[in-house]
Design an enzyme around this catalytic site. Sequence first.
Site, PDB file in Angstrom:
ATOM      1  CD  GLU A   1      -2.780  -1.434   0.259  1.00  0.00           C
ATOM      2  OE1 GLU A   1      -2.966  -0.495  -0.533  1.00  0.00           O
ATOM      3  OE2 GLU A   1      -3.383  -2.521   0.163  1.00  0.00           O
TER       4      GLU A   1
ATOM      5  CB  CYS B   1      -1.558   6.733   2.085  1.00  0.00           C
ATOM      6  SG  CYS B   1      -2.914   5.714   2.717  1.00  0.00           S
TER       7      CYS B   1
END
Length: 464
Positions: free
Chosen positions: A214, A248
């Site tokens: 990720e 993120c």
Amino acid sequence: MTDARALQARLDRQRQAFAAEPLPSAAIRRDRLARLARMTRHHREEIAQAIHQDVGHRAEAETRLAEVVPLLLAIRHTRRHLKRWMTPRRAAVPWRLKPGRARLYRQPLGVVGIIAPANYPWSLALMPALDALAAGNRVMIKPSEQTPTTSALLAELVERYFAPEELQVVTGDADIGRAFAALSFDHLLFTGSPRVGRKVAQAAAANLTPVTLELGGKAPAIVADDADLTHAARRIAFGKWLNAGRTCIAPDHVLIDAARLPAFIEAIRGVVKDFYPHGTASDDYSAVPGDATRSRLERLLDEARDHGCRVIELGERLELGHGAKLPPTLVIDPTANLAIMQEEVFGPWLPVIGVRDFDAALAKVADGPSPLALYAFTDDPGRRWRLLEQTRSGGVVFNDTLWHYTVPALPFGGIGESGMGAYHGEAGFLRFTHQRSVFLQARHNAAGLLDPPWRRWWLRLLGL
């Protein structure tokens, strides 16, 4: 934890426990998830205080909103659906192999390793852990060395609520992190930057360990000409300045019709005043920790200024004993070659770029690396469809930001430069599951008709 041998000993202990109980029941798995929820719920104030200490300043409400609540919702969703996810599935069998039967059995992988980042040190350590535990695995977590207080609390609480054969936390510096990534896990999940993600993938490849990465990226927010500017500014501001931009999936930059850019700037000004009435001194505005992080952000801003970009600071910089509050800042029309448009900002700077129209914005997104999230503000169904058809991203949100992460039934993960693999909900259960193919042949069957010697007329009759 001082060397690779000690790490290997921990891994071996979990492997032995898995071998002794390779298929834990639904009741055992639900109990583990219940303990995970209880650990988080009962100690949420300690969690918020630990993160506050590591960051320099973060409001307790923000920690509950971004770290505690999504985890508890995900646990509840998983416990509710777990038995159905565990149930073997039927698979269709070709007529030539009937009355044979086929099944898919969902079985745990073994021991799962998780390397967590510093920006959301609780949820991004435990969200993948809950999926791995639900799938019946044993789990080892390496939290970030940049959040020592939170990492120590996580290790202490996990030791209190779980046996080390079920779930354990390995604390330590970057050297321990490298040794951790080199262990022969059955699956390794990493959340962090693409630079470190490549190193983790290389370390895992030596053991043929499958990985989920990720990695974030430059998440664009497109504001179409039919969008309500006040609404768009409000939702973009929320997504951007939650945790001071250190998310993120935060909007990394805005693409908007050039004619509407001045009005959007004024709308953002008003929203920032509403959200943070005392500027950076507002309790609800978070700090940015780490000298290296702040130096990188200052470098991005200085380069933009040096190249003539208009920089609008919506507050004052506030130094703290640990960390600093950097103000929400707009960078107007930076060119593509500047570092602020090459790197993920991961901070409170927001580039705002005027484009010709919605299609020009789509073209810019399609030409760049695939982001972890893509946001678009438009009520036009045709434009929404074109965006889904012409771009790639881990996830898409229309007329808002961030909230797809909190929907337990939606897979969360990147594509291309933003990572590989997804978890959350059933997707997370399957991420840490081996779907074992099983074929059961009937005693009396037609498969013998396929035995040699083969004659052409017979093969034609069978449709082969």
